[in-house]
Design a protein around this motif. Sequence first.
Motif, mmCIF file in Angstrom:
data_model
loop_
_atom_site.group_PDB
_atom_site.id
_atom_site.type_symbol
_atom_site.label_atom_id
_atom_site.label_comp_id
_atom_site.label_asym_id
_atom_site.label_seq_id
_atom_site.Cartn_x
_atom_site.Cartn_y
_atom_site.Cartn_z
ATOM 1 N N ARG A 1 0.838 -1.210 0.000
ATOM 2 C CA ARG A 1 0.000 0.000 0.000
ATOM 3 C C ARG A 1 0.870 1.257 0.000
ATOM 4 N NH1 ARG A 1 -3.427 0.999 4.486
ATOM 5 N NH2 ARG A 1 -4.419 2.503 3.141
ATOM 6 N N GLY A 2 1.946 1.242 0.768
ATOM 7 C CA GLY A 2 2.848 2.382 0.823
ATOM 8 C C GLY A 2 3.520 2.632 -0.510
ATOM 9 N N ALA A 3 3.951 1.554 -1.156
ATOM 10 C CA ALA A 3 4.583 1.676 -2.469
ATOM 11 C C ALA A 3 3.581 2.204 -3.498
ATOM 12 C CB ALA A 3 5.159 0.330 -2.909
ATOM 13 N N ASP A 4 2.328 1.757 -3.404
ATOM 14 C CA ASP A 4 1.295 2.255 -4.317
ATOM 15 C C ASP A 4 1.068 3.752 -4.124
ATOM 16 O OD1 ASP A 4 0.910 -0.253 -5.424
ATOM 17 O OD2 ASP A 4 -0.910 -0.685 -4.252
ATOM 18 N N LEU A 5 0.984 4.194 -2.858
ATOM 19 C CA LEU A 5 0.790 5.616 -2.590
ATOM 20 C C LEU A 5 1.991 6.424 -3.080
ATOM 21 C CD1 LEU A 5 -0.733 8.024 -1.438
ATOM 22 C CD2 LEU A 5 0.227 7.443 0.818
ATOM 23 N N GLU A 6 3.190 5.935 -2.809
ATOM 24 C CA GLU A 6 4.394 6.640 -3.255
ATOM 25 C C GLU A 6 4.401 6.764 -4.775
ATOM 26 O OE1 GLU A 6 8.288 7.120 -4.941
ATOM 27 O OE2 GLU A 6 7.220 5.217 -4.975
ATOM 28 N N ARG A 7 4.040 5.704 -5.489
ATOM 29 C CA ARG A 7 3.990 5.758 -6.960
ATOM 30 C C ARG A 7 2.938 6.757 -7.438
ATOM 31 N NH1 ARG A 7 5.257 0.251 -6.463
ATOM 32 N NH2 ARG A 7 3.070 -0.333 -6.357
ATOM 33 N N THR A 8 1.794 6.807 -6.760
ATOM 34 C CA THR A 8 0.741 7.763 -7.122
ATOM 35 C C THR A 8 1.234 9.196 -6.943
ATOM 36 O OG1 THR A 8 -1.024 6.225 -6.533
ATOM 37 C CG2 THR A 8 -1.594 8.573 -6.544
ATOM 38 N N LEU A 9 1.860 9.468 -5.798
ATOM 39 C CA LEU A 9 2.366 10.813 -5.533
ATOM 40 C C LEU A 9 3.428 11.206 -6.552
ATOM 41 C CD1 LEU A 9 2.699 10.579 -1.651
ATOM 42 C CD2 LEU A 9 0.905 11.753 -2.953
ATOM 43 N N HIS A 10 4.322 10.283 -6.843
ATOM 44 C CA HIS A 10 5.407 10.608 -7.766
ATOM 45 C C HIS A 10 4.982 10.594 -9.226
ATOM 46 C CE1 HIS A 10 8.487 9.903 -4.422
ATOM 47 N NE2 HIS A 10 8.287 11.172 -4.616
ATOM 48 N N ALA A 11 3.892 9.922 -9.534
ATOM 49 C CA ALA A 11 3.405 9.953 -10.915
ATOM 50 C C ALA A 11 3.047 11.382 -11.303
ATOM 51 C CB ALA A 11 2.201 9.032 -11.081
ATOM 52 N N ARG A 12 2.441 12.101 -10.377
ATOM 53 C CA ARG A 12 2.086 13.496 -10.650
ATOM 54 C C ARG A 12 3.347 14.330 -10.842
ATOM 55 N NH1 ARG A 12 -3.099 14.570 -6.728
ATOM 56 N NH2 ARG A 12 -4.171 12.640 -7.238
ATOM 57 N N GLN A 13 4.347 14.085 -10.019
ATOM 58 C CA GLN A 13 5.593 14.840 -10.120
ATOM 59 C C GLN A 13 6.388 14.426 -11.359
ATOM 60 O OE1 GLN A 13 6.923 14.006 -6.098
ATOM 61 N NE2 GLN A 13 6.383 16.088 -5.493
#
Length: 165
Positions: free
Chosen positions: A102-114
Amino acid sequence: MLDPCRPDAYDRDFTLFYFAYRAFTGAADAALAEQGMGRAHHRILTFLAYSPGMSVGELCQALQLTKQAINGPLRKLGDEQLVRVTPGERDRRRKELHLTERGADLERTLHARQRALFTAALEEAGPEAAEGWRRMLAPLAGRDWEVFTASVEARRTEGTGPHHP
Protein backbone atom coordinates in the motif's frame (compact mmCIF):
# COMPACT_ATOMS: atom_id res chain seq x y z
CA MET A 1 15.99 43.68 -2.04
CA LEU A 2 14.59 42.99 -5.48
CA ASP A 3 14.29 46.09 -7.61
CA PRO A 4 11.37 45.38 -9.98
CA CYS A 5 12.86 47.79 -12.53
CA ARG A 6 16.19 45.96 -12.64
CA PRO A 7 16.02 42.46 -11.16
CA ASP A 8 19.24 40.66 -10.34
CA ALA A 9 19.70 37.41 -12.26
CA TYR A 10 19.82 35.39 -9.04
CA ASP A 11 16.70 37.07 -7.72
CA ARG A 12 14.94 35.91 -10.86
CA ASP A 13 16.42 32.42 -10.49
CA PHE A 14 15.42 32.20 -6.83
CA THR A 15 11.89 33.29 -7.68
CA LEU A 16 11.73 30.87 -10.60
CA PHE A 17 13.02 28.09 -8.34
CA TYR A 18 10.32 28.91 -5.77
CA PHE A 19 7.53 28.68 -8.37
CA ALA A 20 8.97 25.41 -9.71
CA TYR A 21 9.22 23.99 -6.18
CA ARG A 22 5.66 25.09 -5.41
CA ALA A 23 4.36 23.36 -8.56
CA PHE A 24 6.41 20.24 -7.81
CA THR A 25 5.26 19.88 -4.20
CA GLY A 26 1.72 20.98 -5.01
CA ALA A 27 1.40 18.11 -7.47
CA ALA A 28 1.39 15.68 -4.53
CA ASP A 29 -0.18 17.88 -1.83
CA ALA A 30 -3.81 17.18 -2.81
CA ALA A 31 -3.31 13.41 -2.78
CA LEU A 32 -1.54 13.67 0.58
CA ALA A 33 -4.34 15.79 2.03
CA GLU A 34 -6.88 13.13 0.99
CA GLN A 35 -4.90 10.72 3.18
CA GLY A 36 -4.67 13.19 6.08
CA MET A 37 -0.94 13.54 5.47
CA GLY A 38 1.55 16.24 4.63
CA ARG A 39 5.00 16.72 3.17
CA ALA A 40 6.83 15.01 6.05
CA HIS A 41 4.95 11.80 5.22
CA HIS A 42 5.79 12.28 1.55
CA ARG A 43 9.50 12.70 2.28
CA ILE A 44 9.53 9.50 4.33
CA LEU A 45 7.77 7.57 1.55
CA THR A 46 10.20 9.01 -1.02
CA PHE A 47 13.32 8.04 0.91
CA LEU A 48 12.06 4.55 1.76
CA ALA A 49 11.11 3.94 -1.88
CA TYR A 50 14.60 4.92 -3.01
CA SER A 51 16.43 3.25 -0.15
CA PRO A 52 14.44 0.46 1.51
CA GLY A 53 15.84 -0.91 4.74
CA MET A 54 16.91 2.37 6.28
CA SER A 55 16.91 2.51 10.05
CA VAL A 56 15.02 5.27 11.85
CA GLY A 57 18.37 6.89 12.67
CA GLU A 58 19.48 6.82 9.02
CA LEU A 59 16.15 8.27 7.94
CA CYS A 60 16.44 11.03 10.56
CA GLN A 61 19.94 11.83 9.35
CA ALA A 62 18.90 11.93 5.69
CA LEU A 63 15.90 14.16 6.40
CA GLN A 64 17.74 16.19 9.05
CA LEU A 65 14.98 15.52 11.57
CA THR A 66 15.14 14.46 15.19
CA LYS A 67 13.64 11.15 16.26
CA GLN A 68 11.02 13.16 18.11
CA ALA A 69 10.09 15.08 14.94
CA ILE A 70 9.87 11.97 12.76
CA ASN A 71 7.97 9.89 15.30
CA GLY A 72 4.47 11.27 14.54
CA PRO A 73 4.59 10.98 10.74
CA LEU A 74 6.30 7.58 10.92
CA ARG A 75 3.72 6.30 13.42
CA LYS A 76 0.87 7.45 11.15
CA LEU A 77 2.45 5.69 8.16
CA GLY A 78 2.74 2.54 10.27
CA ASP A 79 -0.83 2.83 11.57
CA GLU A 80 -2.06 3.25 7.98
CA GLN A 81 -0.08 0.14 7.02
CA LEU A 82 2.05 2.09 4.55
CA VAL A 83 5.39 1.41 6.30
CA ARG A 84 6.52 -1.67 8.20
CA VAL A 85 9.43 -2.28 10.54
CA THR A 86 11.40 -5.49 10.13
CA PRO A 87 14.48 -6.96 11.82
CA GLY A 88 17.66 -6.47 9.79
CA GLU A 89 18.75 -9.25 7.47
CA ARG A 90 22.34 -9.22 8.76
CA ASP A 91 21.73 -7.96 12.30
CA ARG A 92 18.36 -8.95 13.75
CA ARG A 93 18.67 -6.19 16.36
CA ARG A 94 18.62 -3.54 13.65
CA LYS A 95 15.13 -2.26 12.83
CA GLU A 96 14.68 -1.60 9.12
CA LEU A 97 11.94 0.46 7.53
CA HIS A 98 10.20 -0.70 4.37
CA LEU A 99 7.20 0.40 2.36
CA THR A 100 4.30 -2.02 2.37
CA GLU A 101 2.54 -2.73 -0.90
CA ARG A 102 0.00 0.00 0.00
CA GLY A 103 2.85 2.38 0.82
CA ALA A 104 4.58 1.68 -2.47
CA ASP A 105 1.30 2.25 -4.32
CA LEU A 106 0.79 5.62 -2.59
CA GLU A 107 4.39 6.64 -3.25
CA ARG A 108 3.99 5.76 -6.96
CA THR A 109 0.74 7.76 -7.12
CA LEU A 110 2.37 10.81 -5.53
CA HIS A 111 5.41 10.61 -7.77
CA ALA A 112 3.41 9.95 -10.92
CA ARG A 113 2.09 13.50 -10.65
CA GLN A 114 5.59 14.84 -10.12
CA ARG A 115 7.08 12.69 -12.89
CA ALA A 116 4.49 14.11 -15.29
CA LEU A 117 5.70 17.64 -14.45
CA PHE A 118 9.36 16.63 -14.88
CA THR A 119 8.66 14.81 -18.14
CA ALA A 120 6.84 17.77 -19.64
CA ALA A 121 9.51 20.22 -18.48
CA LEU A 122 12.42 18.12 -19.76
CA GLU A 123 10.71 17.48 -23.09
CA GLU A 124 10.26 21.22 -23.51
CA ALA A 125 13.81 22.02 -22.36
CA GLY A 126 15.49 19.39 -24.52
CA PRO A 127 17.62 16.28 -23.94
CA GLU A 128 20.69 18.10 -22.58
CA ALA A 129 18.62 19.76 -19.87
CA ALA A 130 18.25 16.70 -17.61
CA GLU A 131 21.99 16.16 -17.27
CA GLY A 132 22.64 19.87 -16.82
CA TRP A 133 19.95 20.03 -14.16
CA ARG A 134 21.55 17.12 -12.25
CA ARG A 135 25.00 18.71 -12.56
CA MET A 136 23.58 21.86 -11.00
CA LEU A 137 21.66 20.16 -8.19
CA ALA A 138 24.48 17.87 -7.04
CA PRO A 139 26.72 20.71 -5.78
CA LEU A 140 23.69 22.38 -4.17
CA ALA A 141 22.89 19.14 -2.33
CA GLY A 142 26.56 18.86 -1.35
CA ARG A 143 28.10 16.37 1.00
CA ASP A 144 24.71 15.17 2.31
CA TRP A 145 23.88 13.85 -1.17
CA GLU A 146 27.26 12.13 -1.49
CA VAL A 147 26.95 10.44 1.91
CA PHE A 148 23.35 9.40 1.28
CA THR A 149 23.98 7.92 -2.17
CA ALA A 150 27.04 6.06 -0.85
CA SER A 151 24.94 4.52 1.94
CA VAL A 152 22.21 3.56 -0.55
CA GLU A 153 24.76 1.87 -2.79
CA ALA A 154 26.31 0.06 0.18
CA ARG A 155 22.90 -1.23 1.29
CA ARG A 156 22.12 -2.42 -2.24
CA THR A 157 25.53 -4.07 -2.58
CA GLU A 158 25.02 -5.86 0.74
CA GLY A 159 21.75 -7.24 -0.63
CA THR A 160 19.49 -5.58 1.92
CA GLY A 161 17.47 -3.66 -0.63
CA PRO A 162 16.19 -4.01 -4.18
CA HIS A 163 18.37 -2.75 -7.00
CA HIS A 164 16.74 0.01 -8.99
CA PRO A 165 17.85 3.34 -10.41
